[in-house]
Design a protein around this motif. Structure first.
Motif, PDB file in Angstrom:
ATOM      1  N   GLU A   2       3.433   7.798  12.521  1.00 23.97           N
ATOM      2  CA  GLU A   2       2.582   7.156  13.525  1.00 23.97           C
ATOM      3  C   GLU A   2       2.282   5.690  13.177  1.00 23.97           C
ATOM      4  N   LEU A   3       2.041   5.408  11.916  1.00 24.84           N
ATOM      5  CA  LEU A   3       1.714   4.036  11.508  1.00 24.84           C
ATOM      6  C   LEU A   3       2.875   3.079  11.757  1.00 24.84           C
ATOM      7  N   PRO A   4       4.120   3.402  11.374  1.00 21.37           N
ATOM      8  CA  PRO A   4       5.221   2.487  11.696  1.00 21.37           C
ATOM      9  C   PRO A   4       5.422   2.300  13.201  1.00 21.37           C
ATOM     10  N   LEU A   5       5.199   3.338  13.982  1.00 18.97           N
ATOM     11  CA  LEU A   5       5.318   3.199  15.436  1.00 18.97           C
ATOM     12  C   LEU A   5       4.267   2.235  15.970  1.00 18.97           C
ATOM     13  N   GLU A   6       3.048   2.391  15.509  1.00 18.27           N
ATOM     14  CA  GLU A   6       1.979   1.490  15.930  1.00 18.27           C
ATOM     15  C   GLU A   6       2.279   0.063  15.467  1.00 18.27           C
ATOM     16  N   THR A   7       2.835  -0.083  14.284  1.00 16.40           N
ATOM     17  CA  THR A   7       3.154  -1.398  13.751  1.00 16.40           C
ATOM     18  C   THR A   7       4.247  -2.078  14.563  1.00 16.40           C
ATOM     19  N   VAL A   8       5.264  -1.325  14.973  1.00 12.58           N
ATOM     20  CA  VAL A   8       6.306  -1.883  15.840  1.00 12.58           C
ATOM     21  C   VAL A   8       5.678  -2.400  17.130  1.00 12.58           C
ATOM     22  N   ALA A   9       4.802  -1.608  17.732  1.00 15.87           N
ATOM     23  CA  ALA A   9       4.137  -2.032  18.968  1.00 15.87           C
ATOM     24  C   ALA A   9       3.308  -3.292  18.733  1.00 15.87           C
ATOM     25  N   LEU A  10       2.560  -3.316  17.654  1.00 17.35           N
ATOM     26  CA  LEU A  10       1.705  -4.466  17.359  1.00 17.35           C
ATOM     27  C   LEU A  10       2.533  -5.735  17.177  1.00 17.35           C
ATOM     28  N   PHE A  11       3.585  -5.677  16.383  1.00 20.35           N
ATOM     29  CA  PHE A  11       4.417  -6.861  16.151  1.00 20.35           C
ATOM     30  C   PHE A  11       5.117  -7.303  17.434  1.00 20.35           C
ATOM     31  N   ALA A  12       5.553  -6.350  18.233  1.00 20.85           N
ATOM     32  CA  ALA A  12       6.202  -6.704  19.499  1.00 20.85           C
ATOM     33  C   ALA A  12       5.218  -7.403  20.431  1.00 20.85           C
ATOM     34  N   PHE A  13       4.003  -6.879  20.519  1.00 20.29           N
ATOM     35  CA  PHE A  13       2.995  -7.519  21.368  1.00 20.29           C
ATOM     36  C   PHE A  13       2.600  -8.884  20.832  1.00 20.29           C
ATOM     37  N   LYS A  14       2.583  -9.049  19.529  1.00 17.73           N
ATOM     38  CA  LYS A  14       2.297 -10.360  18.942  1.00 17.73           C
ATOM     39  C   LYS A  14       3.348 -11.370  19.394  1.00 17.73           C
ATOM     40  N   LEU A  15       4.608 -10.972  19.352  1.00 17.83           N
ATOM     41  CA  LEU A  15       5.672 -11.868  19.816  1.00 17.83           C
ATOM     42  C   LEU A  15       5.525 -12.182  21.297  1.00 17.83           C
ATOM     43  N   ALA A  16       5.189 -11.175  22.071  1.00 15.83           N
ATOM     44  CA  ALA A  16       5.148 -11.335  23.521  1.00 15.83           C
ATOM     45  C   ALA A  16       3.913 -12.077  24.014  1.00 15.83           C
ATOM     46  N   TYR A  17       2.763 -11.824  23.400  1.00 20.72           N
ATOM     47  CA  TYR A  17       1.511 -12.297  24.001  1.00 20.72           C
ATOM     48  C   TYR A  17       0.684 -13.248  23.147  1.00 20.72           C
ATOM     49  N   GLU A  18       0.887 -13.257  21.865  1.00 14.68           N
ATOM     50  CA  GLU A  18       0.022 -14.074  21.012  1.00 14.68           C
ATOM     51  C   GLU A  18       0.442 -15.540  21.103  1.00 14.68           C
ATOM     52  N   THR A  19      -0.531 -16.388  21.305  1.00 17.19           N
ATOM     53  CA  THR A  19      -0.252 -17.819  21.364  1.00 17.19           C
ATOM     54  C   THR A  19      -1.058 -18.532  20.287  1.00 17.19           C
ATOM     55  N   GLU A  20      -0.494 -19.620  19.822  1.00 12.63           N
ATOM     56  CA  GLU A  20      -1.152 -20.380  18.774  1.00 12.63           C
ATOM     57  C   GLU A  20      -2.483 -20.928  19.274  1.00 12.63           C
ATOM     58  N   GLY A  21      -3.465 -20.855  18.415  1.00 14.59           N
ATOM     59  CA  GLY A  21      -4.779 -21.368  18.754  1.00 14.59           C
ATOM     60  C   GLY A  21      -5.705 -20.348  19.396  1.00 14.59           C
TER      61      GLY A  21
END
Length: 109
Positions: A2-21
């Motif tokens: 479960e933890l690696p699955l959640e981590t994949v989702a988190l990193f993918a969302f970081k790439l998709a939605y996280e913006t600097e600042g």
């Protein structure tokens, strides 16, 4: 698992939605509600390979779009790793491609 699955989702969302600042996306962010460890835990307990793959594919698709698609150098490798994950037909065969996908996303975030 479960933890690696959640981590994949988190990193993918970081790439998709996280913006600097702006505030970083964290595990307790509302965007993670359908992709948190407990949700994946339920799918794992049910041995729902297709459900797991569907959720991971959604996240990876967003990440692929964020890095310019499968025709970019980063995108080609992400696409290949995602394909390996989606080809697994049993829970036992998800582990190795899942870890490879998690590690790759971690490196490019």
């Amino acid at each position: 698992m479960e933890l690696p699955l959640e981590t994949v989702a988190l990193f993918a969302f970081k790439l998709a939605y996280e913006t600097e600042g702006e505030s970083p996306i964290l595990r307790d962010d509302p965007i993670m509600s359908d992709y948190e460890r407990e949700v994946f835990g339920l799918l794992v307990r049910r041995r729902d390979v297709e459900g797991i793959q569907f959720r991971v594919a959604h996240c990876v698709g967003l990440a692929l779009d964020a890095i310019g698609g499968a025709d970019t150098p980063l995108g080609r490798e992400l696409h290949r790793l995602a394909a390996d994950f989606s080809e697994a037909q049993t829970m036992d065969r998800l582990d190795t491609p899942l870890i490879a996908l998690k590690d790759y996303l971690k490196n490019i975030v």
